[in-house]
Design a protein around this motif. Structure first.
Motif, PDB file in Angstrom:
ATOM      1  N   GLU A 204      -7.339 -20.281  25.688  1.00  0.00           N
ATOM      2  CA  GLU A 204      -8.021 -20.592  24.734  1.00  0.00           C
ATOM      3  C   GLU A 204      -7.385 -20.249  23.417  1.00  0.00           C
ATOM      4  O   GLU A 204      -7.580 -20.790  22.222  1.00  0.00           O
ATOM      5  CB  GLU A 204      -9.273 -20.045  24.829  1.00  0.00           C
ATOM      6  N   ARG A 205      -6.601 -19.134  23.632  1.00  0.00           N
ATOM      7  CA  ARG A 205      -5.818 -18.669  22.424  1.00  0.00           C
ATOM      8  C   ARG A 205      -4.823 -19.867  22.004  1.00  0.00           C
ATOM      9  O   ARG A 205      -4.515 -20.055  20.830  1.00  0.00           O
ATOM     10  CB  ARG A 205      -5.010 -17.273  22.676  1.00  0.00           C
TER      11      ARG A 205
ATOM     12  N   VAL B 173      -6.333 -22.497  19.895  1.00  0.00           N
ATOM     13  CA  VAL B 173      -6.827 -22.071  18.590  1.00  0.00           C
ATOM     14  C   VAL B 173      -5.562 -21.970  17.888  1.00  0.00           C
ATOM     15  O   VAL B 173      -5.443 -22.627  16.724  1.00  0.00           O
ATOM     16  CB  VAL B 173      -7.529 -20.746  18.527  1.00  0.00           C
ATOM     17  N   LEU B 174      -4.854 -21.453  18.270  1.00  0.00           N
ATOM     18  CA  LEU B 174      -3.320 -21.217  17.335  1.00  0.00           C
ATOM     19  C   LEU B 174      -2.306 -22.359  17.294  1.00  0.00           C
ATOM     20  O   LEU B 174      -1.755 -22.592  16.194  1.00  0.00           O
ATOM     21  CB  LEU B 174      -2.642 -19.888  17.953  1.00  0.00           C
TER      22      LEU B 174
ATOM     23  N   ILE C 227     -10.694 -18.814  11.419  1.00  0.00           N
ATOM     24  CA  ILE C 227      -9.489 -19.116  12.348  1.00  0.00           C
ATOM     25  C   ILE C 227      -8.293 -18.212  11.530  1.00  0.00           C
ATOM     26  O   ILE C 227      -7.442 -17.574  12.337  1.00  0.00           O
ATOM     27  CB  ILE C 227      -9.196 -20.328  12.650  1.00  0.00           C
TER      28      ILE C 227
ATOM     29  N   MET D  68      -5.956 -15.408  12.906  1.00  0.00           N
ATOM     30  CA  MET D  68      -4.493 -15.453  13.189  1.00  0.00           C
ATOM     31  C   MET D  68      -3.742 -14.167  12.475  1.00  0.00           C
ATOM     32  O   MET D  68      -2.915 -13.708  13.097  1.00  0.00           O
ATOM     33  CB  MET D  68      -4.023 -16.583  12.457  1.00  0.00           C
TER      34      MET D  68
ATOM     35  N   SER E 295      -4.283 -11.353  14.514  1.00  0.00           N
ATOM     36  CA  SER E 295      -3.900 -11.450  15.956  1.00  0.00           C
ATOM     37  C   SER E 295      -5.073 -10.837  17.019  1.00  0.00           C
ATOM     38  O   SER E 295      -4.897 -10.047  17.898  1.00  0.00           O
ATOM     39  CB  SER E 295      -2.618 -10.699  16.559  1.00  0.00           C
ATOM     40  N   VAL E 296      -6.289 -11.405  16.710  1.00  0.00           N
ATOM     41  CA  VAL E 296      -7.291 -11.070  17.558  1.00  0.00           C
ATOM     42  C   VAL E 296      -8.158 -12.544  18.044  1.00  0.00           C
ATOM     43  O   VAL E 296      -7.788 -13.574  17.283  1.00  0.00           O
ATOM     44  CB  VAL E 296      -8.452 -10.083  16.734  1.00  0.00           C
ATOM     45  N   GLY E 297      -8.690 -12.296  19.006  1.00  0.00           N
ATOM     46  CA  GLY E 297      -9.489 -13.650  19.658  1.00  0.00           C
ATOM     47  C   GLY E 297     -10.996 -13.377  19.295  1.00  0.00           C
ATOM     48  O   GLY E 297     -11.659 -14.351  19.585  1.00  0.00           O
TER      49      GLY E 297
ATOM     50  N   GLU F 245     -12.773 -16.872  20.400  1.00  0.00           N
ATOM     51  CA  GLU F 245     -12.163 -18.199  20.890  1.00  0.00           C
ATOM     52  C   GLU F 245     -12.972 -18.808  21.764  1.00  0.00           C
ATOM     53  O   GLU F 245     -12.667 -20.079  21.943  1.00  0.00           O
ATOM     54  CB  GLU F 245     -10.625 -17.749  21.560  1.00  0.00           C
ATOM     55  N   ARG F 246     -13.717 -18.302  22.646  1.00  0.00           N
ATOM     56  CA  ARG F 246     -14.421 -18.873  23.552  1.00  0.00           C
ATOM     57  C   ARG F 246     -15.613 -20.086  22.826  1.00  0.00           C
ATOM     58  O   ARG F 246     -15.651 -20.950  23.395  1.00  0.00           O
ATOM     59  CB  ARG F 246     -15.263 -17.874  24.588  1.00  0.00           C
TER      60      ARG F 246
ATOM     61  N   ARG G  28     -15.186  -8.897  27.177  1.00  0.00           N
ATOM     62  CA  ARG G  28     -13.600  -8.360  26.710  1.00  0.00           C
ATOM     63  C   ARG G  28     -14.021  -7.318  25.873  1.00  0.00           C
ATOM     64  O   ARG G  28     -13.119  -6.440  25.672  1.00  0.00           O
ATOM     65  CB  ARG G  28     -12.784  -9.363  26.784  1.00  0.00           C
TER      66      ARG G  28
ATOM     67  N   ARG H 189      -9.224  -3.683  27.464  1.00  0.00           N
ATOM     68  CA  ARG H 189      -7.693  -3.129  27.652  1.00  0.00           C
ATOM     69  C   ARG H 189      -7.921  -1.630  27.239  1.00  0.00           C
ATOM     70  O   ARG H 189      -7.123  -0.828  27.934  1.00  0.00           O
ATOM     71  CB  ARG H 189      -6.835  -3.909  26.751  1.00  0.00           C
TER      72      ARG H 189
END
Lengths: 155, 171
Positions: A58-59, A62-63, B66, B70, B73-75, B92-93, B141, B158
């Motif tokens: 999915e990343r 998007v990117l 978005i 970017m 750098s996160v989702g 992102e989902r 997550r 994480r």
């Protein structure tokens, strides 16, 4: 139930990686998205014949597609992550965790010696493995056992 | 349940010893068997040093969201109202399942209708076990860390894995 030891002994296959959802590199992003939506997953393996050539997540969507205004009709090969880091089903879980931490990955393709994909190991499976390791009472304890609900239950 | 005071064998789950009236409720509390379990039960979410929350307003456009993803750098982004209170998450989902494939012009739509409203949250004083359990049940997550409805950080799967594997190495 010694977690540290079990993480070294238990192998990736014990976590029952999900079946490999895959597309060919020449299929379109649109087709890949449809499969990911159907199975409610965030990544799909890109395979040429029996061989893993990339991963599309999915990343990447998007990117590398949406953010740069590309159409969904481009082939997956153009926006996938080629040659992803993988694990072998017999690798111990510690190896999988270390690889995920190192690269910041949330999915690892599970491949055999011949490079054939057998499944995908997601970080969620590892969390579930950890949770299984401890008695549920540990998790069910409220953080503050002295807290009393403001309203009676059912009110 | 053996009474620690008089040794009488009570029925399991008894609140007090039927022989000497000793309070037995403490015996029902789970006890930690090892370092990892102890840390999960006693350490608090704050120990993981939650990362600074990255937020957008519900009326921000998807294009802005978005770009924010970017540049950091996160989702996932936390969606807040005008008072800074957390009302949803945009990940992102959500883009994968609800947005990709829409007709032209979707970039200018607001984030609000596409976010996942009312996310599960923790406070920095909750135990790690509590947070880990929430992650497992919901398949999340990330969990926002809130104080009085306002986001003060985010913890990720994480962070949790890193903490647990570090403890395992130290044993």
């Amino acid at each position: 139930m010694d977690l540290a030891k079990n993480l070294r002994i238990d192998s990736v296959s014990r976590l029952q990686p999900s079946g490999p959802l895959q597309v060919r590199p020449d299929q379109t992003v649109d087709e890949a998205i449809e499969l990911m939506r159907r199975d409610q997953v965030g990544c799909i393996l890109v395979c040429q014949g029996d061989c893993l050539v990339g991963i599309f997540t999915e990343r990447d969507l998007v990117l590398r597609v949406l953010a740069v205004g590309k159409p969904l009709t481009i082939p997956v090969a153009e926006c996938m992550t080629p040659d992803p880091v993988t694990v072998h089903p017999k690798d111990p879980i510690t190896v999988a965790v270390a690889r995920m931490e190192e690269g910041g990955y949330r999915h690892l393709p599970v491949v055999n010696e011949a490079g054939r994909p057998l499944g995908v190991l997601s970080v969620k499976k590892i969390v579930h493995y950890l949770v299984e390791h401890f008695p549920t009472t540990v998790y069910n304890l409220p953080p503050d056992p002295t807290a009393v609900p403001k309203a009676p239950e059912g009110a | 349940m053996i009474c620690p005071n008089c040794g009488y064998d009570n029925l399991p789950g008894s609140e007090e010893c039927s022989s000497c009236q000793q309070d037995l409720t403490q015996l029902d509390r789970p006890t930690a068997n090892n370092r990892v379990e102890q840390s999960l039960m006693e350490d608090r979410v704050g120990l993981l040093e939650p990362r600074k929350p990255i937020t957008v307003k519900a009326d921000a456009t998807i294009r802005e969201a978005i770009q924010t993803m970017m540049s950091h750098s996160v989702g996932s982004l936390l969606v807040v109202d005008d008072d800074g209170r957390l009302i949803g998450v945009f990940t992102e989902r959500d883009i994968l399942t609800k947005i990709a494939g829409r007709p032209e012009g979707w970039m200018d739509l607001p984030v609000g209708p596409f976010m996942t409203p009312k996310p599960e949250c923790v406070t920095s004083n909750d135990t790690l076990a509590f947070a880990l359990h929430k992650m497992d049940i919901g398949g999340y997550r990330h969990l926002p860390v809130v104080r009085e409805g306002k986001p003060e950080g985010v913890i990720s799967v994480r962070d949790m894995l890193r903490h647990i594997t570090q403890l395992c190495r130290e044993i």
